[in-house]
Design an enzyme around this catalytic site. Structure first.
Site, PDB file in Angstrom:
ATOM      1  N   LEU A 244      28.782  17.010  79.789  1.00 21.07           N
ATOM      2  CA  LEU A 244      27.545  16.626  79.318  1.00 21.07           C
ATOM      3  C   LEU A 244      27.742  15.715  77.974  1.00 21.07           C
ATOM      4  CD1 LEU A 244      24.613  17.108  79.501  1.00 21.07           C
ATOM      5  CD2 LEU A 244      24.734  19.324  78.285  1.00 21.07           C
ATOM      6  N   HIS A 245      28.094  14.471  78.438  1.00 21.20           N
ATOM      7  CA  HIS A 245      28.276  13.435  77.151  1.00 21.20           C
ATOM      8  C   HIS A 245      27.114  12.879  76.625  1.00 21.20           C
ATOM      9  CE1 HIS A 245      28.023   9.893  80.027  1.00 21.20           C
ATOM     10  NE2 HIS A 245      28.523  11.024  80.891  1.00 21.20           N
TER      11      HIS A 245
END
Lengths: 101, 157
Positions: free
Chosen positions: A18-19
């Site tokens: 989850l960048h």
């Protein structure tokens, strides 16, 4: 009528985790709902409507996150957010764009 | 991952006097070039890649903070730097606030985990009001470095 609390657990399937880009898409979508929405990872609760908060989770591939909404549109919020995560952030073009050939 | 593991001390800038996104990104990349962290030949390519990433969606993450970044094959470890802008830069952040703190990151394409851990560290530390405020008030690279070291030693969270 009391506003409902809706809760659901999803796993991050994106190999990059989850960048920043998925976190932005996630917070942007959460903001469209009136309900309070939280993301929970191992007891750590953060505001789903803040990119900064979502990034503090450091959620890598395989991480399970519980999404919880409280409010009039809680059901719709959770449904939409779960769909976004499960679609692997369908509009996520970041990674292909980020790697120059 | 700690700040000192990826922030190039010599590339920290606090006197960046620019008013747009492209200029601040260029200034930060130049600081990394001057510090010897990226090469002259790769410099422009890296700037272009970061700007292209911004076109997809702003990396302004709220609270006056932005994390412009890219992957780039020319680096073999995560390279980063910090800039403080007293006047703030328009960054199209989701919360509409001007950006005063920037963390620029360049990561090797095969190390997504390091990039994610750097983002996690930055966001976790900046959630602390005191650290965020002090960092924005820093007027020398030495002040910034000291705060980053203090944060690494868990003096804020």
């Amino acid at each position: 009528m009391q506003s409902p609390i809706v809760k659901k657990t999803v796993a991050i399937s994106n190999p990059q985790g989850l960048h920043a880009r998925p976190a932005e898409l996630f917070a942007r979508l959460a903001l469209q709902f009136e309900s309070d929405v939280e993301v929970i990872r191992e007891g750590n609760r953060v505001d789903a409507k803040s990119i900064l908060h979502v990034l503090t989770l450091g959620a890598s591939q395989g991480t399970e996150l519980t999404l919880q909404a409280h409010g009039v549109d809680a059901e719709d919020a959770i449904e939409a957010l779960v769909r976004l995560v499960e679609s692997d952030f369908a509009t996520d073009e970041t990674m292909s764009q980020e790697s120059p050939s | 991952m700690k700040f000192v593991d990826f922030v190039s001390r010599e590339a920290i800038r606090t006197t960046i006097d620019v008013d747009d996104k492209e200029q601040v990104i260029r200034a930060m990349a130049s600081a990394l070039l001057e510090a010897g962290r990226i090469s002259e030949e790769q410099h422009e390519g890296i700037v272009e890649a970061i700007l292209k990433r911004e076109e997809l969606g702003s990396t302004g993450i709220g609270r006056g903070v932005a994390v412009p970044h890219t992957k780039h094959p020319s680096v073999d470890e995560l390279v980063g730097t910090v800039a403080v802008s007293e006047n703030g830069v328009d960054f199209d952040s989701l919360d509409g606030e001007k950006v005063h703190l920037l963390f620029l990151l360049i990561s090797p394409p095969d190390r997504p985990g390091d990039h994610l851990r750097a983002l996690e560290n930055i966001s976790r530390q900046l959630r602390d009001d005191t650290f965020c405020k002090f960092l924005k008030q820093s007027r020398t690279p030495e002040d910034v470095w000291q705060l980053l070291e203090e944060a690494d030693n868990n003096q804020f969270v």
